[in-house]
Design a protein around this motif. Structure first.
Motif, short mmCIF file in Angstrom:
data_model
loop_
_atom_site.label_atom_id
_atom_site.label_comp_id
_atom_site.label_asym_id
_atom_site.label_seq_id
_atom_site.Cartn_x
_atom_site.Cartn_y
_atom_site.Cartn_z
N SER A 221 0.82 -1.23 0.00
CA SER A 221 0.00 0.00 0.00
C SER A 221 0.85 1.27 0.00
N ASN A 222 2.11 1.18 0.44
CA ASN A 222 2.97 2.37 0.49
C ASN A 222 4.03 2.37 -0.61
N LEU A 223 3.89 1.50 -1.59
CA LEU A 223 4.95 1.35 -2.59
C LEU A 223 5.20 2.62 -3.40
N CYS A 224 4.12 3.33 -3.76
CA CYS A 224 4.29 4.54 -4.57
C CYS A 224 5.13 5.58 -3.84
N SER A 225 4.81 5.81 -2.56
CA SER A 225 5.57 6.77 -1.77
C SER A 225 7.01 6.30 -1.57
N LEU A 226 7.19 5.00 -1.30
CA LEU A 226 8.53 4.47 -1.09
C LEU A 226 9.36 4.55 -2.37
N PHE A 227 8.74 4.30 -3.51
CA PHE A 227 9.48 4.36 -4.77
C PHE A 227 9.97 5.78 -5.03
N ASN A 228 9.11 6.76 -4.88
CA ASN A 228 9.53 8.14 -5.15
C ASN A 228 10.55 8.63 -4.14
N THR A 229 10.40 8.22 -2.87
CA THR A 229 11.40 8.58 -1.87
C THR A 229 12.75 7.98 -2.24
N PRO B 205 1.74 0.10 -11.02
CA PRO B 205 1.09 1.40 -10.75
C PRO B 205 1.91 2.27 -9.81
N ALA B 206 2.72 1.64 -8.95
CA ALA B 206 3.50 2.41 -7.96
C ALA B 206 4.59 3.24 -8.62
N VAL B 207 5.02 2.86 -9.82
CA VAL B 207 6.11 3.56 -10.48
C VAL B 207 5.55 4.75 -11.24
N ARG B 208 5.32 5.81 -10.50
CA ARG B 208 4.86 7.08 -11.08
C ARG B 208 5.73 8.17 -10.50
N LEU B 209 6.42 8.89 -11.37
CA LEU B 209 7.34 9.91 -10.91
C LEU B 209 6.56 11.10 -10.36
N GLN B 210 6.63 11.27 -9.05
CA GLN B 210 5.88 12.35 -8.38
C GLN B 210 6.80 13.03 -7.37
N TRP B 211 6.50 14.29 -7.11
CA TRP B 211 7.25 15.00 -6.07
C TRP B 211 6.41 15.03 -4.78
N ASN B 212 6.03 13.84 -4.34
CA ASN B 212 5.26 13.76 -3.09
C ASN B 212 6.20 13.39 -1.95
N TRP B 213 6.79 14.42 -1.36
CA TRP B 213 7.83 14.24 -0.34
C TRP B 213 7.22 13.63 0.92
N ASN B 214 7.79 12.51 1.35
CA ASN B 214 7.37 11.85 2.59
C ASN B 214 8.56 11.86 3.55
N GLY B 215 8.53 12.78 4.49
CA GLY B 215 9.65 12.95 5.41
C GLY B 215 9.93 11.72 6.26
N GLU B 216 8.87 11.04 6.67
CA GLU B 216 9.06 9.86 7.52
C GLU B 216 9.78 8.75 6.76
N HIS B 217 9.33 8.48 5.53
CA HIS B 217 10.01 7.47 4.72
C HIS B 217 11.44 7.87 4.40
N PHE B 218 11.63 9.18 4.11
CA PHE B 218 12.97 9.66 3.78
C PHE B 218 13.93 9.46 4.94
N ARG B 219 13.51 9.83 6.15
CA ARG B 219 14.38 9.69 7.32
C ARG B 219 14.65 8.22 7.63
N SER B 220 13.60 7.39 7.49
CA SER B 220 13.77 5.98 7.80
C SER B 220 14.73 5.31 6.82
N MET B 221 14.53 5.55 5.52
CA MET B 221 15.40 4.93 4.53
C MET B 221 16.81 5.49 4.59
N LEU B 222 16.93 6.77 4.83
CA LEU B 222 18.26 7.38 4.90
C LEU B 222 19.01 6.90 6.14
#
Length: 512
Positions: free
Chosen positions: A81-89, A213-230
């Motif tokens: 369910s979070n793949l789109c956000s995770l992919f863009n992050t 469907p998750a592979v859509r180039l978007q600028w939907n910044w998710n700070g939580e995912h970014f901090r976790s993955m980084l």
């Protein structure tokens, strides 16, 4: 469910094997052609320069692992369910990482290559051009990671295999064109590899956008995912930096102490070992998503059983392929390269031994990554592997023997394996005693018996049919020991049933 997962793993492994067999055949052939066209000196120069670029990109391995882990974990816990956000992050992080790598490579890296490496003066300009093009090709490969990770996490190994085979064939075309190009061969070789990287990236992008469907180039910044993955990547980077220094840092040391000719021998050994290790890597690639998904779904006991089996099977598979190579190293290198570089045979033998030990660790690495709690794991294991370069430098300063760097790598692999087991007992409640009994003791017994049998059965004078016979006997005797000693009763029963089903399918197909 377990039976279904096993079938999926076998099917995915089969697809990856088709890709690997093509890559292995083409890779061995192209190495011979490139060595012949470039010459030993330029061949060694290219690999030390390209290896230094890879060393600068140690974060690539960290992000590859992190991306695949987060995609597979979300599929196992949340059905994607979070793949789109995770992919863009992930894509944002990779853009940032590619820019940082290019900046460091073209400043500090450029200074090091141009002033510190042992490169013949009349080949320096060509080597620097090859370096710039290698940086560009590596930057493109960084951007490809989220696309390949999406295929792997969704266990679409068939598509990944097809794209990999296309990449291999394009590289073959590049090598076949090389003798007919009038410009400097070293520079043109790397330029063609850059073109292949760009074409491959475009192909992966088209496939992913078509089926996911998750592979859509978007600028939907998710700070939580970014901090976790980084954060995950930051600790993972430490381990990957140690591994990169272990592999490529020692190549730089060999260049400084002995020059590009010894680098050529080390590069040939690494390529031959890499071809063998691809058999293990394909099995592991098919198993990795299942390990992460089982942990995410709370199936920890099943995960530990899968990790134990994967460690043992990794070792057995590599041992079967490695045993004949260890017995007839020089003869096989003579057939492959006609005139192998100095130290190539002993480098290959020592590299294979280290790889056998590392093959046990691969499933342990994946189970640690699945937890997401990798601070302690990467601190300890990365710290151990990081000793490789200073210990190798000290040994080379005292004894001036190039093989010492591989002996040190092997000893550190043993230490790292022990550290992984201790840490995983804390992270995943791993039953270390069970692992030692079912995996470590079993592989030691099998390797000892198979090694003794093959040693006494090896032919001294080998050429033509005699060498083929020797290789065949080595494989058959090793497989026999694996089956009789290495497998338990349930594994033998499962293998027998699988073989019987396969024979029936072939017989029915032939009779229809």
């Amino acid at each position: 469910m377990m039976q279904k997962n096993h079938k999926r793993i076998l099917r995915n492994t089969g697809m990856l094997y088709l890709r690997m067999l093509l890559a292995m055949v083409v890779g061995l052939y192209t190495s011979r052609v490139v060595l012949d066209v470039l010459g030993v000196e330029d061949f060694g120069t290219y690999h030390v320069v390209a290896g230094f670029v890879t060393l600068l990109g140690f974060m690539l391995g960290a992000m590859t692992t992190a991306t695949q882990r987060y995609f597979a974990f979300d599929l196992g816990q949340n059905d994607g369910s979070n793949l789109c956000s995770l992919f863009n992050t992930s894509l944002h992080i990779h853009v940032l990482m590619a820019a940082c790598i290019a900046l460091v490579a073209e400043t500090v890296g450029y200074w090091f290559v141009s002033t510190q490496l042992s490169i013949p003066h009349d080949r320096l300009d060509a080597a620097l051009m090859a370096y710039h093009l290698s940086v560009a090709a590596f930057t493109v490969s960084v951007m490809t990671v989220p696309l390949t990770a999406m295929l792997m996490a969704n266990e679409r190994m068939g598509l990944f295999a097809l794209m990999s085979m296309a990449d291999v064939m394009l590289k073959l075309v590049a090598v076949l064109l090389l003798p007919y190009l009038a410009y400097d061969k070293l520079s043109m070789y790397v330029a063609l590899l850059l073109a292949v990287a760009l074409i491959t990236f475009s192909g992966y992008l088209i496939i992913n956008r078509t089926i996911f469907p998750a592979v859509r180039l978007q600028w939907n910044w998710n700070g939580e995912h970014f901090r976790s993955m980084l954060g995950f990547t930051a600790w993972n980077t430490w381990g990957n930096l140690a591994a990169a220094l272990s592999q490529h840092g020692n190549n730089v040391l060999l260049n400084i102490f002995f020059g590009p000719t010894v680098n050529a021998g080390r590069s040939i050994a690494a390529q031959a070992n890499g071809a063998l290790y691809q058999f293990v890597a394909n099995v592991q690639a098919a198993i990795n998503p299942q390990i992460v998904k089982q942990y995410a779904a709370g199936q920890h006991q099943q995960m530990q059983e899968l990790v134990q089996k994967a460690s043992k099977y990794n070792f057995f598979l590599l041992l079967t392929l490695a045993m004949p190579v260890l017995l007839y190293t020089e003869q096989l290198l003579d057939i492959w390269l006609v005139e192998p570089p100095e130290y190539a045979a002993v480098f290959l033998q020592l590299t294979i031994i280290a790889s056998l030990i590392e093959s046990l660790s691969r499933p342990l690495m994946t189970s640690a990554q699945a937890t997401g709690k990798i601070r302690l794991y990467q601190s300890v294991v990365g710290g151990l592997l990081l000793f490789n370069v200073p210990l190798s430098y000290l040994a080379l300063t005292i004894w001036k023997q190039p093989t010492l760097v591989l002996w040190i790598s092997t000893m550190l692999e043993v230490a790292a394996l022990a550290a992984r087991l201790v840490i995983l007992r804390r992270l995943t409640n791993m039953a270390v005693a069970s692992y030692l009994k079912l995996v470590i003791s079993r592989v030691i017994i099998v390797a000892s018996i198979a090694g003794l049998i093959n040693h006494f059965m090896a032919f001294q004078d080998t050429n033509g049919i005699v060498l083929t016979l020797g290789l065949t006997i080595s494989v058959i005797s090793t497989v026999a020991v694996l089956y009789l000693v290495g497998l338990d009763a349930r594994e033998k029963r499962y293998l027998s049933n699988l073989a019987a089903q396969s024979f029936r399918k072939v017989f029915n197909f032939a009779g229809s």
